[in-house]
Structures are given as structure tokens and as C-alpha cells.
Design a protein around this motif. Sequence first.
Motif, PDB file in Angstrom:
ATOM      1  N   ALA A  41     -41.527 -56.224 -44.706  1.00  0.00           N
ATOM      2  CA  ALA A  41     -41.167 -55.097 -43.842  1.00  0.00           C
ATOM      3  C   ALA A  41     -39.743 -54.646 -44.124  1.00  0.00           C
ATOM      4  O   ALA A  41     -39.439 -53.452 -44.120  1.00  0.00           O
ATOM      5  CB  ALA A  41     -41.311 -55.498 -42.374  1.00  0.00           C
ATOM      6  N   GLY A  42     -38.850 -55.610 -44.383  1.00  0.00           N
ATOM      7  CA  GLY A  42     -37.473 -55.269 -44.711  1.00  0.00           C
ATOM      8  C   GLY A  42     -37.363 -54.498 -46.011  1.00  0.00           C
ATOM      9  O   GLY A  42     -36.592 -53.529 -46.109  1.00  0.00           O
ATOM     10  N   LEU A  43     -38.148 -54.891 -47.002  1.00  0.00           N
ATOM     11  CA  LEU A  43     -38.126 -54.192 -48.292  1.00  0.00           C
ATOM     12  C   LEU A  43     -38.694 -52.780 -48.161  1.00  0.00           C
ATOM     13  O   LEU A  43     -38.197 -51.838 -48.788  1.00  0.00           O
ATOM     14  CB  LEU A  43     -38.907 -54.992 -49.332  1.00  0.00           C
ATOM     15  N   LEU A  44     -39.742 -52.630 -47.356  1.00  0.00           N
ATOM     16  CA  LEU A  44     -40.288 -51.292 -47.107  1.00  0.00           C
ATOM     17  C   LEU A  44     -39.253 -50.410 -46.403  1.00  0.00           C
ATOM     18  O   LEU A  44     -39.147 -49.213 -46.679  1.00  0.00           O
ATOM     19  CB  LEU A  44     -41.552 -51.394 -46.254  1.00  0.00           C
ATOM     20  N   SER A  45     -38.485 -51.018 -45.503  1.00  0.00           N
ATOM     21  CA  SER A  45     -37.421 -50.287 -44.828  1.00  0.00           C
ATOM     22  C   SER A  45     -36.358 -49.837 -45.819  1.00  0.00           C
ATOM     23  O   SER A  45     -35.845 -48.712 -45.742  1.00  0.00           O
ATOM     24  CB  SER A  45     -36.782 -51.166 -43.747  1.00  0.00           C
ATOM     25  N   ALA A  46     -36.011 -50.728 -46.759  1.00  0.00           N
ATOM     26  CA  ALA A  46     -35.031 -50.381 -47.787  1.00  0.00           C
ATOM     27  C   ALA A  46     -35.519 -49.202 -48.625  1.00  0.00           C
ATOM     28  O   ALA A  46     -34.735 -48.311 -48.983  1.00  0.00           O
ATOM     29  CB  ALA A  46     -34.749 -51.592 -48.670  1.00  0.00           C
ATOM     30  N   LEU A  47     -36.806 -49.178 -48.927  1.00  0.00           N
ATOM     31  CA  LEU A  47     -37.377 -48.060 -49.681  1.00  0.00           C
ATOM     32  C   LEU A  47     -37.305 -46.765 -48.876  1.00  0.00           C
ATOM     33  O   LEU A  47     -37.004 -45.695 -49.415  1.00  0.00           O
ATOM     34  CB  LEU A  47     -38.831 -48.369 -50.042  1.00  0.00           C
ATOM     35  N   LEU A 110     -51.974 -51.379 -44.244  1.00  0.00           N
ATOM     36  CA  LEU A 110     -51.470 -50.163 -44.879  1.00  0.00           C
ATOM     37  C   LEU A 110     -50.830 -49.227 -43.863  1.00  0.00           C
ATOM     38  O   LEU A 110     -49.796 -48.606 -44.136  1.00  0.00           O
ATOM     39  CB  LEU A 110     -52.618 -49.448 -45.604  1.00  0.00           C
ATOM     40  N   ARG A 111     -51.423 -49.141 -42.677  1.00  0.00           N
ATOM     41  CA  ARG A 111     -50.867 -48.276 -41.641  1.00  0.00           C
ATOM     42  C   ARG A 111     -49.476 -48.755 -41.217  1.00  0.00           C
ATOM     43  O   ARG A 111     -48.569 -47.945 -41.016  1.00  0.00           O
ATOM     44  CB  ARG A 111     -51.804 -48.252 -40.435  1.00  0.00           C
ATOM     45  N   SER A 112     -49.317 -50.067 -41.107  1.00  0.00           N
ATOM     46  CA  SER A 112     -48.008 -50.622 -40.756  1.00  0.00           C
ATOM     47  C   SER A 112     -46.991 -50.333 -41.844  1.00  0.00           C
ATOM     48  O   SER A 112     -45.826 -50.032 -41.559  1.00  0.00           O
ATOM     49  CB  SER A 112     -48.128 -52.136 -40.532  1.00  0.00           C
ATOM     50  N   HIS A 113     -47.416 -50.426 -43.104  1.00  0.00           N
ATOM     51  CA  HIS A 113     -46.527 -50.112 -44.229  1.00  0.00           C
ATOM     52  C   HIS A 113     -45.988 -48.686 -44.109  1.00  0.00           C
ATOM     53  O   HIS A 113     -44.783 -48.444 -44.250  1.00  0.00           O
ATOM     54  CB  HIS A 113     -47.283 -50.266 -45.554  1.00  0.00           C
ATOM     55  N   LYS A 114     -46.892 -47.747 -43.853  1.00  0.00           N
ATOM     56  CA  LYS A 114     -46.487 -46.337 -43.751  1.00  0.00           C
ATOM     57  C   LYS A 114     -45.540 -46.120 -42.573  1.00  0.00           C
ATOM     58  O   LYS A 114     -44.562 -45.385 -42.679  1.00  0.00           O
ATOM     59  CB  LYS A 114     -47.729 -45.450 -43.610  1.00  0.00           C
ATOM     60  N   THR A 115     -45.848 -46.762 -41.446  1.00  0.00           N
ATOM     61  CA  THR A 115     -45.021 -46.596 -40.247  1.00  0.00           C
ATOM     62  C   THR A 115     -43.606 -47.097 -40.489  1.00  0.00           C
ATOM     63  O   THR A 115     -42.626 -46.425 -40.146  1.00  0.00           O
ATOM     64  CB  THR A 115     -45.643 -47.361 -39.060  1.00  0.00           C
ATOM     65  N   ILE A 116     -43.484 -48.278 -41.075  1.00  0.00           N
ATOM     66  CA  ILE A 116     -42.169 -48.864 -41.345  1.00  0.00           C
ATOM     67  C   ILE A 116     -41.377 -47.980 -42.304  1.00  0.00           C
ATOM     68  O   ILE A 116     -40.192 -47.698 -42.088  1.00  0.00           O
ATOM     69  CB  ILE A 116     -42.330 -50.283 -41.922  1.00  0.00           C
TER      70      ILE A 116
END
Length: 212
Positions: A41-47, A110-116
Motif C-alpha cells: 500500500a505504501g508503494l502504491l501511495s508513492a506511485l 484491485l479495487r483497493s489498489h486503485k483507491t490507494i
Amino acid sequence: MISFGITDFGLFLMAVLLLNATPGPDTAYIVGRSVAQGRRAGLLSALGITAGCCIHATLSAFGLTALLAASATAFMAVKLAGGAYLIYLGLKMLFSKKKAASASEPQLDLRSHKTIFLQALITNVLNPKVILFFLSFFPQFVLHDAQHKTAAFLLLGAVFSVVTLCWNSGTAMLAGTLSQHASNNPQVKHWLERSVGAAFVALGMKLALTRN
């Protein structure tokens, strides 16, 4: 770099590193996600933060950032929206229910990925301090009589985004790893999440109340 009209590139890199080392809403969001939901989740946030920086760099290159900053009404709207969004995210973390301890990171769909990702993107795009940074900082490293100013701004924006992504990814990995060690104690993890939520609320209020 000189062919693009870019000057003092070494100083630019040093300033970008120092900027990323200074805690702010972006860092708080990445740490918060890493603590609450793990390193992925942190890495997705960085992106998401990096994608926001790319948007700012593009708007700056084409002069749209200057137009936004010049409009008191538009700038106020962005400032209030950014502050309100940070407060909203902080309150969600403050009033989240305590979760059972887990030895592994939470599984994200996948939905959580997009939200983050989108929440990180919005947090960055709606930060007026980032708008003013791109407006005031980048022109100092582009020659006034450069023939390819737009390309120079885009190139500096790309460098800024890459450095930001590397730094924020490291922050996410570190925060996620420390949080994972604390995950065996649900009480500690719960209070970590609440502390980050309180920091979000404080940052949001500070952002909304900051003078133009």
C-alpha cells in the motif's frame, strides 16, 4: 542539459533531495498507508504521489500553474479542497476499528489498489504548496532566453519525479517493515494508525488555514 537551457543541475538535484527529506502531507500519507496496510500500500501511495508530481510538472511547463496561482478564487478552492481531503482521510484513520493481529501484510484487491493510488494522487494534486513550489522553484534552473523552455521544464519534472519515487518508495518500505514488526501487538498498531490519522487532521487544518 545546457542544450535544453537548464542551469545548475547539480544544485537542482541537491535541492530536490532536501525537499523530499522534509516531512509533509505526501510523506504523511505514504507512512500512514504503510502503517495501516503494509508495504504494498505504501508503494502504491508513492506511485500516486509521483503521478501527481508529473501532473504538476506538465501544468508548470505549459504555464497553467501560473494561471491557477494568479487566481485568488481558484487557489483558495484548491487549498480548501486539499485541506478538507486530508482531514477526511485522517478522521477515517482515527475512527477505524481495531483489527486483529496478523503476522503478514493485509491482502489488497484491485479495487483497493486503485483507491490507494487515486487518494495519493489527489492528496498531491490538491496541495497548493506543491503548486507554488513548481511555480517558484523550477524557473530558477531554466535560462531566461532558453529556446526549449517547455522541454526544459518537462525534463526537470521527470528528474524530480524519479527522485521523488525512489525516496518515497524507500520511506514506504521502511515504514511498512517497522509496522509489520509491530503487527503482533494490535494495541501498538492501532495507536500508530491513530497517531498518523491525527497528523493528517493537523496537516489538513494547517493547509486550509494557511494564508494565500
